[in-house]
Scaffold this motif. Structure first.
Motif, PDB file in Angstrom:
ATOM      1  N   ALA A 298     -44.034  -1.486 -40.347  1.00  0.00           N
ATOM      2  CA  ALA A 298     -43.127  -2.135 -39.402  1.00  0.00           C
ATOM      3  C   ALA A 298     -42.468  -3.338 -40.064  1.00  0.00           C
ATOM      4  N   ALA A 299     -41.316  -3.707 -39.492  1.00  0.00           N
ATOM      5  CA  ALA A 299     -40.510  -4.801 -40.026  1.00  0.00           C
ATOM      6  C   ALA A 299     -40.487  -5.968 -39.054  1.00  0.00           C
TER       7      ALA A 299
ATOM      8  N   ASP B 126     -53.679  -5.483 -42.030  1.00  0.00           N
ATOM      9  CA  ASP B 126     -53.519  -4.099 -41.601  1.00  0.00           C
ATOM     10  C   ASP B 126     -54.151  -3.979 -40.210  1.00  0.00           C
ATOM     11  N   VAL B 127     -53.480  -3.268 -39.307  1.00  0.00           N
ATOM     12  CA  VAL B 127     -53.981  -3.080 -37.946  1.00  0.00           C
ATOM     13  C   VAL B 127     -54.296  -1.601 -37.765  1.00  0.00           C
ATOM     14  N   PRO B 128     -55.585  -1.254 -37.527  1.00  0.00           N
ATOM     15  CA  PRO B 128     -55.929   0.150 -37.289  1.00  0.00           C
ATOM     16  C   PRO B 128     -55.220   0.662 -36.036  1.00  0.00           C
TER      17      PRO B 128
ATOM     18  N   VAL C  79     -53.048   2.976 -40.399  1.00  0.00           N
ATOM     19  CA  VAL C  79     -52.975   1.549 -40.096  1.00  0.00           C
ATOM     20  C   VAL C  79     -51.516   1.137 -40.002  1.00  0.00           C
ATOM     21  N   LEU C  80     -51.281   0.080 -39.231  1.00  0.00           N
ATOM     22  CA  LEU C  80     -49.964  -0.527 -39.166  1.00  0.00           C
ATOM     23  C   LEU C  80     -49.921  -1.636 -40.211  1.00  0.00           C
ATOM     24  N   ARG C  81     -48.981  -1.550 -41.118  1.00  0.00           N
ATOM     25  CA  ARG C  81     -48.778  -2.554 -42.163  1.00  0.00           C
ATOM     26  C   ARG C  81     -47.389  -3.150 -41.915  1.00  0.00           C
ATOM     27  N   VAL C  82     -47.311  -4.484 -41.828  1.00  0.00           N
ATOM     28  CA  VAL C  82     -46.076  -5.152 -41.430  1.00  0.00           C
ATOM     29  C   VAL C  82     -45.569  -6.054 -42.554  1.00  0.00           C
TER      30      VAL C  82
ATOM     31  N   ILE D 222     -49.967  -8.870 -34.762  1.00  0.00           N
ATOM     32  CA  ILE D 222     -48.860  -9.392 -35.560  1.00  0.00           C
ATOM     33  C   ILE D 222     -48.126 -10.468 -34.774  1.00  0.00           C
ATOM     34  N   VAL D 223     -47.970 -10.267 -33.470  1.00  0.00           N
ATOM     35  CA  VAL D 223     -47.326 -11.277 -32.624  1.00  0.00           C
ATOM     36  C   VAL D 223     -48.046 -12.609 -32.770  1.00  0.00           C
TER      37      VAL D 223
END
Length: 129
Positions: A2-3, A64-66, A73-76, A115-116
């Motif tokens: 994600a960006a 990283d968010v599982p 995972v979500l990598r931002v 991330i927020v």
């Protein structure tokens, strides 16, 4: 992948249109890394597809968010818009630029919430003088 797109102390948030269980929730733009792509190439491709913009991929944001299904995972990453490109909601219902005090004004997808929590300092650093 994600960006986090930050401009003038605000971050771009996008409202999902699908699937039904995610519709109406908000997220950072992005998507899956395809075979053979690096994180940066995938994120640049996703930003072009979802927002119609060209970007330069920068530093990681948060851990990283599982994801709920446990297989990814979500990598931002923080990204910068190139050459005055303006994002357009090509695959989302809506978009909003949110300041730090507006981050809780939308219902975020669970994977985006960690991330927020990282954003207030990033947004404060980007405010115009």
């Amino acid at each position: 992948m994600a960006a986090v797109i930050v401009t003038d102390g605000r971050v771009l948030a996008c409202e999902r249109s699908a699937p039904p269980e995610a519709a109406g929730k908000w997220e950072f733009p992005g998507g899956k890394v395809e075979p053979g792509e690096s994180d940066a190439v995938a994120l640049a491709r996703e930003c072009a597809e979802e927002l119609g913009v060209r970007v330069k991929v920068g530093a990681r944001v948060g851990p990283d968010v599982p994801l709920a299904h446990g297989r990814a995972v979500l990598r931002v990453f923080e990204v910068t818009l190139l050459d005055g490109d303006e994002p357009r909601a090509l695959e989302h219902t809506a978009m909003r630029w949110l300041a730090a005090d507006e981050l809780d004004s939308v219902p975020w997808l669970p994977a985006d919430r960690p991330i927020v929590a990282e954003l207030p300092a990033l947004l404060a650093a980007d405010r115009p003088a």
